[in-house]
Design a protein around this motif. Structure first.
Motif, PDB file in Angstrom:
ATOM      1  N   GLY A  18      51.197  29.929 -57.608  1.00 44.39           N
ATOM      2  CA  GLY A  18      49.865  29.444 -57.269  1.00 44.39           C
ATOM      3  C   GLY A  18      49.914  28.011 -56.775  1.00 44.39           C
ATOM      4  N   PHE A  19      50.728  27.188 -57.448  1.00 46.93           N
ATOM      5  CA  PHE A  19      50.893  25.800 -57.015  1.00 46.93           C
ATOM      6  C   PHE A  19      51.526  25.720 -55.629  1.00 46.93           C
ATOM      7  N   TYR A  20      52.534  26.556 -55.372  1.00 45.83           N
ATOM      8  CA  TYR A  20      53.179  26.544 -54.063  1.00 45.83           C
ATOM      9  C   TYR A  20      52.159  26.850 -52.955  1.00 45.83           C
ATOM     10  N   GLY A  21      51.305  27.847 -53.209  1.00 47.23           N
ATOM     11  CA  GLY A  21      50.269  28.166 -52.236  1.00 47.23           C
ATOM     12  C   GLY A  21      49.313  27.009 -52.038  1.00 47.23           C
ATOM     13  N   PHE A  22      48.923  26.378 -53.139  1.00 42.70           N
ATOM     14  CA  PHE A  22      48.020  25.221 -53.090  1.00 42.70           C
ATOM     15  C   PHE A  22      48.657  24.074 -52.300  1.00 42.70           C
ATOM     16  N   GLU A  23      49.913  23.777 -52.579  1.00 41.17           N
ATOM     17  CA  GLU A  23      50.604  22.673 -51.907  1.00 41.17           C
ATOM     18  C   GLU A  23      50.685  22.911 -50.405  1.00 41.17           C
ATOM     19  N   ARG A  24      51.001  24.147 -49.996  1.00 41.15           N
ATOM     20  CA  ARG A  24      51.067  24.458 -48.570  1.00 41.15           C
ATOM     21  C   ARG A  24      49.684  24.362 -47.916  1.00 41.15           C
ATOM     22  N   LEU A  25      48.664  24.814 -48.625  1.00 42.42           N
ATOM     23  CA  LEU A  25      47.303  24.752 -48.079  1.00 42.42           C
ATOM     24  C   LEU A  25      46.877  23.308 -47.825  1.00 42.42           C
ATOM     25  N   ASN A 550      42.725  40.144 -43.635  1.00 40.56           N
ATOM     26  CA  ASN A 550      43.329  38.817 -43.606  1.00 40.56           C
ATOM     27  C   ASN A 550      42.694  37.844 -44.592  1.00 40.56           C
ATOM     28  N   ASP A 551      41.572  38.229 -45.168  1.00 41.92           N
ATOM     29  CA  ASP A 551      40.889  37.348 -46.124  1.00 41.92           C
ATOM     30  C   ASP A 551      41.554  37.368 -47.492  1.00 41.92           C
ATOM     31  N   ILE A 552      42.329  38.413 -47.778  1.00 40.65           N
ATOM     32  CA  ILE A 552      42.930  38.602 -49.101  1.00 40.65           C
ATOM     33  C   ILE A 552      44.448  38.657 -48.949  1.00 40.65           C
ATOM     34  N   SER A 553      45.142  37.788 -49.671  1.00 37.84           N
ATOM     35  CA  SER A 553      46.607  37.738 -49.589  1.00 37.84           C
ATOM     36  C   SER A 553      47.217  37.764 -50.979  1.00 37.84           C
ATOM     37  N   PHE A 554      48.482  38.172 -51.029  1.00 33.76           N
ATOM     38  CA  PHE A 554      49.216  38.266 -52.284  1.00 33.76           C
ATOM     39  C   PHE A 554      50.561  37.570 -52.132  1.00 33.76           C
ATOM     40  N   TYR A 555      51.023  36.984 -53.242  1.00 33.38           N
ATOM     41  CA  TYR A 555      52.276  36.218 -53.221  1.00 33.38           C
ATOM     42  C   TYR A 555      52.886  36.268 -54.618  1.00 33.38           C
ATOM     43  N   GLY A 556      54.210  36.417 -54.663  1.00 34.84           N
ATOM     44  CA  GLY A 556      54.882  36.417 -55.967  1.00 34.84           C
ATOM     45  C   GLY A 556      54.928  37.792 -56.592  1.00 34.84           C
ATOM     46  N   ASP A 575      58.128  34.283 -48.848  1.00 34.33           N
ATOM     47  CA  ASP A 575      57.188  33.154 -48.812  1.00 34.33           C
ATOM     48  C   ASP A 575      55.906  33.503 -48.047  1.00 34.33           C
ATOM     49  N   PHE A 576      55.025  34.262 -48.688  1.00 36.61           N
ATOM     50  CA  PHE A 576      53.731  34.575 -48.090  1.00 36.61           C
ATOM     51  C   PHE A 576      52.762  33.400 -48.203  1.00 36.61           C
ATOM     52  N   ALA A 577      53.078  32.418 -49.058  1.00 32.95           N
ATOM     53  CA  ALA A 577      52.179  31.280 -49.264  1.00 32.95           C
ATOM     54  C   ALA A 577      52.026  30.458 -47.991  1.00 32.95           C
ATOM     55  N   SER A 578      53.112  30.212 -47.286  1.00 35.60           N
ATOM     56  CA  SER A 578      53.053  29.401 -46.071  1.00 35.60           C
ATOM     57  C   SER A 578      52.247  30.099 -44.983  1.00 35.60           C
TER      58      SER A 578
END
Length: 605
Positions: A18-25, A550-556, A575-578
């Motif tokens: 979750g943090f990785y996604g936040f940091e990239r955003l 495209n509004d809903i994504s999953f990671y991890g 790496d779906f977060a990026s």
């Protein structure tokens, strides 16, 4: 332009991923110089933000990583670079904060990694652009529904207990695995059956000291449970005169702990030294390209033989070197086999590569003794001391760590045929984890010392059956030869993964019911449902009608089963977060451009 309207983004689950996604955003928003107010809603079950439950900072120090310090880094060195002014890797952070002894060591306590992750999150928060708001919600997300073009996220607030609803435009799911049962469906951990051991100081505190405890599993989680019930109860490990560990009882641990698993075989430990820069000789780029072009792949006929050959080559490269010889690679494998044949004729006492012995040294035994497992553990400890440079076994099993990212590419999105997919998930995934991702050797020495002290008993290690006694609230542990022991407590020390026919988590059941996701099915040659959601190659949800959302994504971990091996701190693995962060940023820009265009037209008229 009227940019006062807030753009609302939800991140559900806020551990490391979750943090990785936040940091990239934040990095993408910062680079794009978005002027609109962006509100980021963070949802997490606990207050341990960025660390999550696995690395939460209130864990005892004896719960350590099996991922070397040098490999841990919360940052990515690629554009857009993080907005944080400080982006230290873990070793640098340890040194900067006075943990010099830990920094120079190999494996850190998980709690310390949690502190590092929390600090990294704070570094990003300190440099937030003025137009970005962060709102934290501590509670369990149970449902999400679509309302017009937005999504309403429902969560049970941990403090008030009230069901709250938050509206979001885009949502990223980085929750723990969706096959986990929700808390209300779990067994009562205050009773004599514990379904989940973390945090250990809470979940295992009800186990009384004179009791008999059965632990299902013999992996990393089982080791954590065993140490929590011994070292965590005040027991101590000291080095004896031979340099081995000896356990000194506190009197507060259980009388006996009985681990049991399907094979009864312990994981191969690791010493944390840098893995040699292994070259793959059979899984070459040309071979990988060919495999990708001929998907679906049959694991047994096309992949496993290549994996075995890689193990074989690593094994004999080291063994030949130990005897002063060089093992030469040849594209004709029979030429290599002849080298090995002549070698063993010259050195008949040299150990022979045997895949089955590496995979399961006790395959032919239906029952194992404590002495047999102790001897095998000591053998593994000695091999690890020799390292990849001198131990043929350790060199061979290290090969999988090189193969793993390549295999992930071949496995993902139905790359294996359905039969192979099922077989890998149910057998080979656990096998390769046991061979290549074992505990630090320090912990294996502790387990051996506990066994020699009589606290840990391997009588039921292999293929035991646990059953509940009808007469009382106790359990019985029994094996093929009829031996049986009454058990006071049963601890499940296995970590749930996606499994065929299991889709148990309330949130994901509701997403399925609402048509926002659908279950993935591998239809290659036959059919297999690994128990995971279906996503596209960017991590976006596939809805009930087969459309990409495209509004809903999953990671991890929610992507486990359609991708492979996401239980890692890696920033690059799947790496779906990026991709998600870039898309969200572009969506905000496009929306603002449409508004600006509309306002210009209005001004003209």
């Amino acid at each position: 332009m009227n940019n006062n309207s807030k753009y609302k983004i939800g991140i559900i689950g806020f551990g490391p991923k979750g943090f990785y996604g936040f940091e990239r955003l934040i990095a993408y928003l910062n680079k794009a110089k978005i002027s609109r107010t962006v509100r980021i809603h963070i949802f997490n079950n606990t207050s341990f933000l960025a660390s999550g439950d696995v690395y939460r900072s209130d864990q005892p120090e004896y719960l350590i990583m099996n991922y070397a310090n040098r490999n841990i880094n919360s940052w990515v060195l690629k554009e857009p670079f993080s907005s944080a002014t400080k982006t230290p890797d873990f070793v640098t952070w340890l040194t900067d904060n006075g943990y010099n002894a830990v920094a120079s060591g190999t494996y850190a306590p998980r709690a310390l990694v949690g502190d590092y992750l929390v600090d990294c999150y704070q570094f990003v928060l300190e440099q937030l652009p003025m137009n970005i708001e962060v709102v934290t919600h501590i509670g369990t997300v149970t449902n999400m529904i679509k309302e017009d073009d937005d999504y309403k996220v429902f969560y049970s607030d941990k403090i008030s207990g009230e069901l709250e609803a938050i509206t979001c435009n885009k949502v990223l799911f980085t929750t723990g695995h969706h096959s986990f049962k929700t808390q209300k469906n779990q067994s009562d951990n205050s009773g004599n059956k514990i379904d989940f051991i973390y945090p250990t100081n809470e979940k295992l505190k009800y186990i009384s000291s004179p009791s008999l405890v059965a632990i299902k599993g013999f992996g990393l989680t089982a080791i954590d449970a065993i140490l929590a019930l011994t070292e965590g109860r005040g027991g101590n490990f000291i080095k004896n005169e031979t340099g081995d560990l000896k356990y000194i009882s506190s009197g507060k641990e259980p009388h006996k702990i009985y681990p049991f698993s399907r094979t009864g075989v312990p994981m191969i430990p690791r010493n944390g030294l840098a893995t040699a820069d292994l070259e793959l000789f059979f899984l070459t780029e040309e071979v990988i390209t060919n495999l990708k072009q001929h998907r679906p792949i049959n694991f047994h006929s096309r992949l496993l033989p290549l994996i075995k050959k890689e193990f074989y080559f690593s094994y004999y490269t080291v063994l030949f070197k130990n005897y002063g010889h060089q093992f030469y690679f040849d594209t004709d494998f029979s030429v290599m086999e002849k080298q090995v044949k002549y070698f063993h004729e010259d050195y008949p006492d040299a150990p022979v590569f045997n895949w089955e012995t590496i995979v399961n040294p006790f395959k032919e035994k239906s029952v194992l003794s404590t002495d047999e497992i102790q001897d095998y553990m000591q053998y593994l400890i000695d091999e690890v001391a020799n390292g990849e440079e001198k131990s043929p076994l350790i060199s061979a099993v290290a090969t999988w760590r090189k193969i793993s990212p390549i295999f992930n590419e071949l496995y993902s999105f139905g790359g294996l045929d359905a039969v192979s997919h099922r077989e890998f998930d149910s057998y080979y995934f656990g096998l390769f984890n046991r061979l290549s991702y074992g505990p630090p050797v320090k912990n294996m020495k502790k387990i051996l010392a506990l066994s020699k002290a009589g606290v840990l008993d391997f009588t039921y290690a292999k293929s035991a059956t646990i059953s509940k006694d009808d007469s009382d609230n106790n359990f019985s542990l029994h094996i093929e030869n009829g031996q049986r022991t009454q058990i006071d407590y049963v601890v499940n020390a296995t970590i749930s993964r996606a499994k065929e026919g299991r889709f148990e988590n309330e949130l994901y059941q509701n997403l399925l019911k609402n048509g926002l996701i659908r279950e993935f099915e591998n239809k290659s040659k036959t059919s297999y449902k690994p128990g995971c959601i279906e996503i596209n190659k960017d991590g976006n949800a596939i809805d009930v009608n087969g459309y990409v959302n495209n509004d809903i994504s999953f990671y991890g971990t929610p992507t486990e089963g359609i991708t492979c091996d996401n239980d890692t701190l890696s920033r690059t693995r799947n790496d779906f977060a990026s991709v998600w962060a870039k898309y969200v940023c572009e969506a905000i820009k496009e929306k603002d451009e449409r508004i600006e265009k509309y306002e210009r037209q209005e001004h003209v008229f």
